[in-house]
Design a protein around this motif. Sequence first.
Motif, PDB file in Angstrom:
ATOM      1  N   ASN A 560      41.181 -28.679  77.633  1.00 32.21           N
ATOM      2  CA  ASN A 560      41.742 -28.031  78.812  1.00 32.21           C
ATOM      3  C   ASN A 560      40.637 -27.732  79.830  1.00 32.21           C
ATOM      4  OD1 ASN A 560      44.323 -28.030  77.778  1.00 32.21           O
ATOM      5  ND2 ASN A 560      44.140 -25.981  76.869  1.00 32.21           N
ATOM      6  N   ILE A 561      41.049 -27.506  81.071  1.00 32.79           N
ATOM      7  CA  ILE A 561      40.089 -27.136  82.112  1.00 32.79           C
ATOM      8  C   ILE A 561      39.675 -25.680  81.913  1.00 32.79           C
ATOM      9  CG2 ILE A 561      39.817 -26.725  84.594  1.00 32.79           C
ATOM     10  CD1 ILE A 561      41.715 -29.104  85.052  1.00 32.79           C
ATOM     11  N   GLN A 562      38.366 -25.434  82.017  1.00 31.74           N
ATOM     12  CA  GLN A 562      37.835 -24.077  81.899  1.00 31.74           C
ATOM     13  C   GLN A 562      36.782 -23.861  82.984  1.00 31.74           C
ATOM     14  OE1 GLN A 562      36.843 -21.773  78.066  1.00 31.74           O
ATOM     15  NE2 GLN A 562      34.879 -22.659  78.635  1.00 31.74           N
ATOM     16  N   LEU A 563      36.814 -22.688  83.597  1.00 33.36           N
ATOM     17  CA  LEU A 563      35.820 -22.354  84.619  1.00 33.36           C
ATOM     18  C   LEU A 563      34.643 -21.646  83.959  1.00 33.36           C
ATOM     19  CD1 LEU A 563      38.149 -20.956  87.449  1.00 33.36           C
ATOM     20  CD2 LEU A 563      37.636 -23.339  86.846  1.00 33.36           C
ATOM     21  N   MET A 564      33.445 -22.144  84.235  1.00 35.43           N
ATOM     22  CA  MET A 564      32.226 -21.487  83.764  1.00 35.43           C
ATOM     23  C   MET A 564      31.759 -20.565  84.896  1.00 35.43           C
ATOM     24  SD  MET A 564      30.334 -21.359  81.047  1.00 35.43           S
ATOM     25  CE  MET A 564      30.744 -22.879  80.205  1.00 35.43           C
ATOM     26  N   ILE A 565      32.012 -19.260  84.738  1.00 32.22           N
ATOM     27  CA  ILE A 565      31.776 -18.305  85.816  1.00 32.22           C
ATOM     28  C   ILE A 565      30.274 -18.054  85.994  1.00 32.22           C
ATOM     29  CG2 ILE A 565      32.361 -16.043  86.742  1.00 32.22           C
ATOM     30  CD1 ILE A 565      34.810 -17.802  86.274  1.00 32.22           C
ATOM     31  N   LYS A 566      29.799 -18.205  87.221  1.00 36.48           N
ATOM     32  CA  LYS A 566      28.395 -17.942  87.552  1.00 36.48           C
ATOM     33  C   LYS A 566      28.190 -16.497  88.021  1.00 36.48           C
ATOM     34  CE  LYS A 566      26.636 -22.142  87.124  1.00 36.48           C
ATOM     35  NZ  LYS A 566      25.493 -22.436  86.226  1.00 36.48           N
ATOM     36  N   ASP A 567      29.183 -15.966  88.739  1.00 36.02           N
ATOM     37  CA  ASP A 567      29.056 -14.605  89.262  1.00 36.02           C
ATOM     38  C   ASP A 567      30.430 -14.081  89.649  1.00 36.02           C
ATOM     39  OD1 ASP A 567      27.699 -12.290  89.906  1.00 36.02           O
ATOM     40  OD2 ASP A 567      27.045 -12.972  91.871  1.00 36.02           O
TER      41      ASP A 567
END
Length: 572
Positions: A560-567
Motif C-alpha cells: 500500500n501507499i505510505q507517507l514517510m513524514i519529514k516534518d
Amino acid sequence: MISKWNYLPLTEKEKQAKEILSRTLGLDPYICELLVLRGVTNETDAKKFFRPQLSDLYDPFLLNDMDKAVNRLNKAMGSKEKILIYGDYDVDGTTAVALVYKFLQNFYSGLDCYIPDRYDEGYGISIKGIDYAEENGFSLIIALDCGIKAIEKVEYAKSKGIDFIICDHHVPDKELPGAVAVLDPKRDDSTYPYQHLSGCGVGFKFMQAFAISNNLSIKEYLFPLLDLIAVSIASDIVPITDENRILAFHGLKQLNSNPSNGLKAIIDLCGLKNKDITTSDIVFKIGPRINASGRVQSGKEAVDLLISKDPEGAKEKGENINQYNETRKEIDKQVTGEANKILENLKDFESHKSIVIYNPDWHKGIIAIVASRLTELYYRPAIVLTFSNGLVTGSARSVQGFDVYKAIESCRDLLENFGGHTYAAGLSLKEENIPTFIERFENYVAENILPEQMMPQIDIDATIDFKDITPSFLKTLKQFNPFGPGNTKPIFCTKRVLDYGTSRLVGRELEHLKLEMVDSRSENIMNGIAFGMHEHNEYIKAHHPFDICYTIEENTHNKNIQLMIKDIQPSK
C-alpha cells in the motif's frame, strides 16, 4: 529544532515548460513540475531522464590529457612495464582501484594494487608508496581518486624513473602536478561536458578511452564493472545528474542482477539479498562496510574483496570487513560522546558559527563520521581534529549551501595540506597553528554563512492533495530513481490535514506516530509514519488541522501507499 520549509515555485518560463511537457508526454502535471525543477524541460530530455542510455555517455577523449594517458598506458603494456594501480582508502578510491585492476587484468598481468595506510602514510600519494614502486620495479603508477595536488611527490617519482597518470576529481590548485597526464574534470582548463564524476568515474572514463583506442568490447569488459561505479557515486555523495545518472542507473541494475563476488558478499552480510538495492542502501549499508576496512584496518583489504574471483574467499573477506564495521561503530559512538561533552563545556558555544574540536587521542579513521554527526546535530560547519603521523589531521563537513572547502582554503597559509569538495574536506596542520586556525576559520564562517544555513531546511517540490496520490503517480515517481544530490527524492506538502481518528503512538517507547489522515479535498484516508515525532500527538488527537511534508513510499509488507513524514507543523 524547528525546520524551515522552502517552497520551490516555478517561474513563468518553467510553468510554460511544465504545461508543454504535460501535453506532449501525457504525464500528471505534478510529475512535469518535478521534471522542470530538475532541469528537464523538453521531451528529449524527459526521455533521457526516464530511460538513461549507456550510448549517451560522453566521449572520454574530451577529458584533457586523455590521449596522453592512453598512449602512456599502451606504451607500458607494449613494453611489458610493471604498472601500480594506486588509490585512496575510502569507498571511491577502493572501487576505482578495483575497477581499473579488474578491467586491465583481462589483457595484462604486470599489475598490482596499492592503497596507502591511513595512519602511517595519510591521504593521497605518499613517499612510502613511491618507494614501494621503485623497490618492486614499477615504472608507471595510475593514481585514482587522489594526486591532483601531489606536485612534489610526482617530481620525487620522476627522479626515480617512475611516471604518473593521475585520475582525480577533487578541486586542483592553479599548478598541476607534472604527471604524464592529469585527468580531472574540475581542471580550470577542462573541456569535458560534465564536472561531477566520482574518482571511480574518472577511472572508468580512462578505461573507456583505452578500450576505444584498442578496439576492445566495452560492453563485454567494462559494463560488467558498473556495479563498482554505482557504489562509488552513492558513497561519495556526488550529484546523480547527467552522466552520473546514466552510470548510477545501469550500475544499480548490475548490482541487483549480477554483482561481483565481493559486492555480493557485502550485500548478503547487509541483509539485502533478494531485495531491490537503492542508492540509500549503498550509502547506509554497503558503503560504510567498505569504508570500515580503511578506517580500522587497511583499505587494501577492501580492494582484495572487490577484486575477488572466488565466492567463498569473498565471503570470508566480507565477514572480516563486517567485523571492522562493528568495531568502527563502537569507536564512533565513544568519540561522538566525547566530542559532545567538549561542546557542552565550551564557553559561548551558542554564539559560535562553526565547530572545530581537537583531541590527539581520537581514532583517525572515524573523525569524518564524527564531523558529519556534529554537523547534523548542531547545523554548523564542523571540523574534527586528531594527531597522526607527526601532524594534526582533520576532517570537515558542512551544512546545506555553505562551501567548507573555500573556508579551509582561506586559511591555507596555516596548513600543510588540504583538499576536498564543497561539503567535505580534509586538512593537516602543525599543532601550534591550531588556535590561529580555529579563530580564522570561525571568522570566515561568521562572515559568510547565512542564518538560514544554520537551521534544518526542507526543500518542498510541490504542494498536493491526497487525491493526487494514486498508484499510477507512485509508479511514475519510482522512475525518478536513482536518487541523490541533484535528484533528491521528491518531497511533497499537504496542508490542513486532520486525524481520521485512528492515529496512534507506536514504538518501544511510544516515540513514533502512526498516522491515518484525511484532507478536506477528498475522501482518501492516507497512512503515514512519523519517526520520533511523538510530541505532536496531543495536538493531532485534539483534531486540530496540521501541515505535513513527506516522501511517498510503498509499504514493503502490504504494497500500500505510505507517507514517510519529514516534518509536522500546525496549520496557520
